[in-house]
Design a protein around this motif. Structure first.
Motif, PDB file in Angstrom:
ATOM      1  N   MET A  27     -31.827 -13.057 -17.530  1.00 32.58           N
ATOM      2  CA  MET A  27     -32.945 -13.018 -18.442  1.00 32.58           C
ATOM      3  C   MET A  27     -32.517 -12.416 -19.784  1.00 32.58           C
ATOM      4  O   MET A  27     -32.873 -12.939 -20.820  1.00 32.58           O
ATOM      5  CB  MET A  27     -34.086 -12.238 -17.819  1.00 32.58           C
ATOM      6  N   VAL A  28     -31.781 -11.300 -19.741  1.00 30.17           N
ATOM      7  CA  VAL A  28     -31.298 -10.687 -20.974  1.00 30.17           C
ATOM      8  C   VAL A  28     -30.356 -11.638 -21.698  1.00 30.17           C
ATOM      9  O   VAL A  28     -30.423 -11.784 -22.916  1.00 30.17           O
ATOM     10  CB  VAL A  28     -30.596  -9.339 -20.687  1.00 30.17           C
ATOM     11  N   LEU A  29     -29.514 -12.305 -20.948  1.00 30.63           N
ATOM     12  CA  LEU A  29     -28.584 -13.241 -21.562  1.00 30.63           C
ATOM     13  C   LEU A  29     -29.326 -14.397 -22.213  1.00 30.63           C
ATOM     14  O   LEU A  29     -28.915 -14.891 -23.269  1.00 30.63           O
ATOM     15  CB  LEU A  29     -27.578 -13.750 -20.539  1.00 30.63           C
ATOM     16  N   ASP A  30     -30.426 -14.840 -21.603  1.00 27.31           N
ATOM     17  CA  ASP A  30     -31.243 -15.902 -22.201  1.00 27.31           C
ATOM     18  C   ASP A  30     -31.808 -15.441 -23.545  1.00 27.31           C
ATOM     19  O   ASP A  30     -31.811 -16.182 -24.521  1.00 27.31           O
ATOM     20  CB  ASP A  30     -32.385 -16.305 -21.277  1.00 27.31           C
ATOM     21  N   PHE A  31     -32.301 -14.205 -23.567  1.00 28.38           N
ATOM     22  CA  PHE A  31     -32.853 -13.638 -24.801  1.00 28.38           C
ATOM     23  C   PHE A  31     -31.780 -13.593 -25.885  1.00 28.38           C
ATOM     24  O   PHE A  31     -31.999 -14.030 -27.017  1.00 28.38           O
ATOM     25  CB  PHE A  31     -33.401 -12.232 -24.539  1.00 28.38           C
ATOM     26  N   LEU A  32     -30.631 -13.029 -25.544  1.00 28.44           N
ATOM     27  CA  LEU A  32     -29.544 -12.917 -26.518  1.00 28.44           C
ATOM     28  C   LEU A  32     -29.122 -14.286 -27.032  1.00 28.44           C
ATOM     29  O   LEU A  32     -28.938 -14.491 -28.234  1.00 28.44           O
ATOM     30  CB  LEU A  32     -28.349 -12.185 -25.908  1.00 28.44           C
ATOM     31  N   SER A  33     -28.985 -15.223 -26.132  1.00 34.37           N
ATOM     32  CA  SER A  33     -28.565 -16.569 -26.493  1.00 34.37           C
ATOM     33  C   SER A  33     -29.592 -17.234 -27.409  1.00 34.37           C
ATOM     34  O   SER A  33     -29.235 -17.891 -28.393  1.00 34.37           O
ATOM     35  CB  SER A  33     -28.354 -17.403 -25.237  1.00 34.37           C
ATOM     36  N   HIS A  34     -30.868 -17.050 -27.088  1.00 30.91           N
ATOM     37  CA  HIS A  34     -31.940 -17.655 -27.885  1.00 30.91           C
ATOM     38  C   HIS A  34     -31.865 -17.208 -29.345  1.00 30.91           C
ATOM     39  O   HIS A  34     -32.127 -17.982 -30.255  1.00 30.91           O
ATOM     40  CB  HIS A  34     -33.303 -17.304 -27.292  1.00 30.91           C
ATOM     41  N   PHE A  35     -31.508 -15.941 -29.564  1.00 32.21           N
ATOM     42  CA  PHE A  35     -31.443 -15.396 -30.910  1.00 32.21           C
ATOM     43  C   PHE A  35     -30.017 -15.339 -31.459  1.00 32.21           C
ATOM     44  O   PHE A  35     -29.745 -14.671 -32.447  1.00 32.21           O
ATOM     45  CB  PHE A  35     -32.089 -14.006 -30.953  1.00 32.21           C
ATOM     46  N   SER A  36     -29.117 -16.058 -30.807  1.00 31.42           N
ATOM     47  CA  SER A  36     -27.720 -16.206 -31.257  1.00 31.42           C
ATOM     48  C   SER A  36     -26.943 -14.897 -31.286  1.00 31.42           C
ATOM     49  O   SER A  36     -26.103 -14.685 -32.162  1.00 31.42           O
ATOM     50  CB  SER A  36     -27.663 -16.872 -32.628  1.00 31.42           C
ATOM     51  N   PHE A  37     -27.216 -14.009 -30.325  1.00 28.66           N
ATOM     52  CA  PHE A  37     -26.430 -12.790 -30.177  1.00 28.66           C
ATOM     53  C   PHE A  37     -25.479 -12.982 -29.006  1.00 28.66           C
ATOM     54  O   PHE A  37     -25.835 -13.571 -27.985  1.00 28.66           O
ATOM     55  CB  PHE A  37     -27.329 -11.575 -29.891  1.00 28.66           C
ATOM     56  N   ASP A  38     -24.266 -12.461 -29.150  1.00 29.59           N
ATOM     57  CA  ASP A  38     -23.288 -12.568 -28.078  1.00 29.59           C
ATOM     58  C   ASP A  38     -23.434 -11.458 -27.045  1.00 29.59           C
ATOM     59  O   ASP A  38     -23.185 -11.663 -25.863  1.00 29.59           O
ATOM     60  CB  ASP A  38     -21.861 -12.540 -28.642  1.00 29.59           C
ATOM     61  N   ALA A  39     -23.840 -10.275 -27.493  1.00 29.59           N
ATOM     62  CA  ALA A  39     -23.940  -9.122 -26.603  1.00 29.59           C
ATOM     63  C   ALA A  39     -25.000  -8.172 -27.148  1.00 29.59           C
ATOM     64  O   ALA A  39     -25.352  -8.235 -28.338  1.00 29.59           O
ATOM     65  CB  ALA A  39     -22.592  -8.413 -26.526  1.00 29.59           C
ATOM     66  N   PRO A  40     -25.513  -7.275 -26.306  1.00 26.44           N
ATOM     67  CA  PRO A  40     -26.526  -6.318 -26.781  1.00 26.44           C
ATOM     68  C   PRO A  40     -26.061  -5.502 -27.987  1.00 26.44           C
ATOM     69  O   PRO A  40     -26.866  -5.125 -28.829  1.00 26.44           O
ATOM     70  CB  PRO A  40     -26.763  -5.421 -25.562  1.00 26.44           C
ATOM     71  N   ARG A  41     -24.769  -5.254 -28.090  1.00 23.57           N
ATOM     72  CA  ARG A  41     -24.259  -4.468 -29.228  1.00 23.57           C
ATOM     73  C   ARG A  41     -24.493  -5.191 -30.563  1.00 23.57           C
ATOM     74  O   ARG A  41     -24.436  -4.574 -31.623  1.00 23.57           O
ATOM     75  CB  ARG A  41     -22.784  -4.146 -29.059  1.00 23.57           C
ATOM     76  N   ASP A  42     -24.770  -6.488 -30.527  1.00 22.57           N
ATOM     77  CA  ASP A  42     -25.014  -7.261 -31.741  1.00 22.57           C
ATOM     78  C   ASP A  42     -26.451  -7.137 -32.251  1.00 22.57           C
ATOM     79  O   ASP A  42     -26.749  -7.541 -33.380  1.00 22.57           O
ATOM     80  CB  ASP A  42     -24.703  -8.737 -31.510  1.00 22.57           C
ATOM     81  N   LEU A  43     -27.332  -6.575 -31.434  1.00 25.36           N
ATOM     82  CA  LEU A  43     -28.724  -6.400 -31.843  1.00 25.36           C
ATOM     83  C   LEU A  43     -28.806  -5.395 -32.987  1.00 25.36           C
ATOM     84  O   LEU A  43     -28.003  -4.463 -33.067  1.00 25.36           O
ATOM     85  CB  LEU A  43     -29.563  -5.896 -30.668  1.00 25.36           C
ATOM     86  N   PRO A  44     -29.772  -5.549 -33.888  1.00 25.08           N
ATOM     87  CA  PRO A  44     -29.899  -4.595 -34.998  1.00 25.08           C
ATOM     88  C   PRO A  44     -30.335  -3.225 -34.495  1.00 25.08           C
ATOM     89  O   PRO A  44     -31.095  -3.116 -33.533  1.00 25.08           O
ATOM     90  CB  PRO A  44     -30.978  -5.225 -35.882  1.00 25.08           C
ATOM     91  N   ASP A  45     -29.828  -2.181 -35.160  1.00 15.64           N
ATOM     92  CA  ASP A  45     -30.244  -0.830 -34.784  1.00 15.64           C
ATOM     93  C   ASP A  45     -31.469  -0.425 -35.604  1.00 15.64           C
ATOM     94  O   ASP A  45     -31.955  -1.184 -36.452  1.00 15.64           O
ATOM     95  CB  ASP A  45     -29.092   0.160 -34.964  1.00 15.64           C
ATOM     96  N   MET A  46     -31.990   0.757 -35.332  1.00 10.95           N
ATOM     97  CA  MET A  46     -33.203   1.230 -36.013  1.00 10.95           C
ATOM     98  C   MET A  46     -33.029   1.233 -37.533  1.00 10.95           C
ATOM     99  O   MET A  46     -33.931   0.830 -38.258  1.00 10.95           O
ATOM    100  CB  MET A  46     -33.545   2.651 -35.533  1.00 10.95           C
ATOM    101  N   GLU A  47     -31.883   1.668 -38.005  1.00 10.22           N
ATOM    102  CA  GLU A  47     -31.643   1.735 -39.445  1.00 10.22           C
ATOM    103  C   GLU A  47     -31.722   0.354 -40.082  1.00 10.22           C
ATOM    104  O   GLU A  47     -32.341   0.180 -41.137  1.00 10.22           O
ATOM    105  CB  GLU A  47     -30.274   2.367 -39.710  1.00 10.22           C
ATOM    106  N   MET A  48     -31.129  -0.631 -39.440  1.00 10.69           N
ATOM    107  CA  MET A  48     -31.165  -1.996 -39.976  1.00 10.69           C
ATOM    108  C   MET A  48     -32.590  -2.533 -40.009  1.00 10.69           C
ATOM    109  O   MET A  48     -32.992  -3.211 -40.961  1.00 10.69           O
ATOM    110  CB  MET A  48     -30.268  -2.910 -39.154  1.00 10.69           C
ATOM    111  N   LEU A  49     -33.366  -2.241 -38.966  1.00 12.49           N
ATOM    112  CA  LEU A  49     -34.757  -2.697 -38.919  1.00 12.49           C
ATOM    113  C   LEU A  49     -35.592  -2.022 -40.008  1.00 12.49           C
ATOM    114  O   LEU A  49     -36.445  -2.653 -40.629  1.00 12.49           O
ATOM    115  CB  LEU A  49     -35.348  -2.437 -37.537  1.00 12.49           C
ATOM    116  N   GLU A  50     -35.344  -0.720 -40.228  1.00  8.45           N
ATOM    117  CA  GLU A  50     -36.063  -0.011 -41.282  1.00  8.45           C
ATOM    118  C   GLU A  50     -35.709  -0.580 -42.662  1.00  8.45           C
ATOM    119  O   GLU A  50     -36.588  -0.780 -43.493  1.00  8.45           O
ATOM    120  CB  GLU A  50     -35.741   1.474 -41.237  1.00  8.45           C
ATOM    121  N   GLU A  51     -34.418  -0.829 -42.889  1.00  4.09           N
ATOM    122  CA  GLU A  51     -33.982  -1.365 -44.176  1.00  4.09           C
ATOM    123  C   GLU A  51     -34.592  -2.742 -44.449  1.00  4.09           C
ATOM    124  O   GLU A  51     -34.884  -3.092 -45.598  1.00  4.09           O
ATOM    125  CB  GLU A  51     -32.460  -1.454 -44.230  1.00  4.09           C
TER     126      GLU A  51
END
Length: 63
Positions: free
Chosen positions: A1-25
């Motif tokens: 399920m997590v892999l489906d989510f990552l794949s849907h949004f073109s992320f290779d791994a959870p480490r590729d997700l934006p962090d809080m700072e990026m979301l705030e910016e």
């Protein structure tokens, strides 16, 4: 399920997700509001897709 989510949004791994700072910016998140208990409404007041989802859920629950 997590892999489906990552794949849907073109992320290779959870480490590729934006962090809080990026979301705030990007203006998508406010740490101060979150700490105060204020969370944005994820959906507009009326969403036709939401109505369809609720109807489908009702049909599933009732058989």
């Amino acid at each position: 399920m997590v892999l489906d989510f990552l794949s849907h949004f073109s992320f290779d791994a959870p480490r590729d997700l934006p962090d809080m700072e990026m979301l705030e910016e990007a203006g998508l998140l406010s740490k101060a509001k979150m700490l105060a208990g204020e969370f944005p409404d994820p959906l507009p007041a009326h969403d036709d897709d939401q109505d369809d989802d609720e109807e489908a859920a009702d049909r599933t629950e009732t058989g």
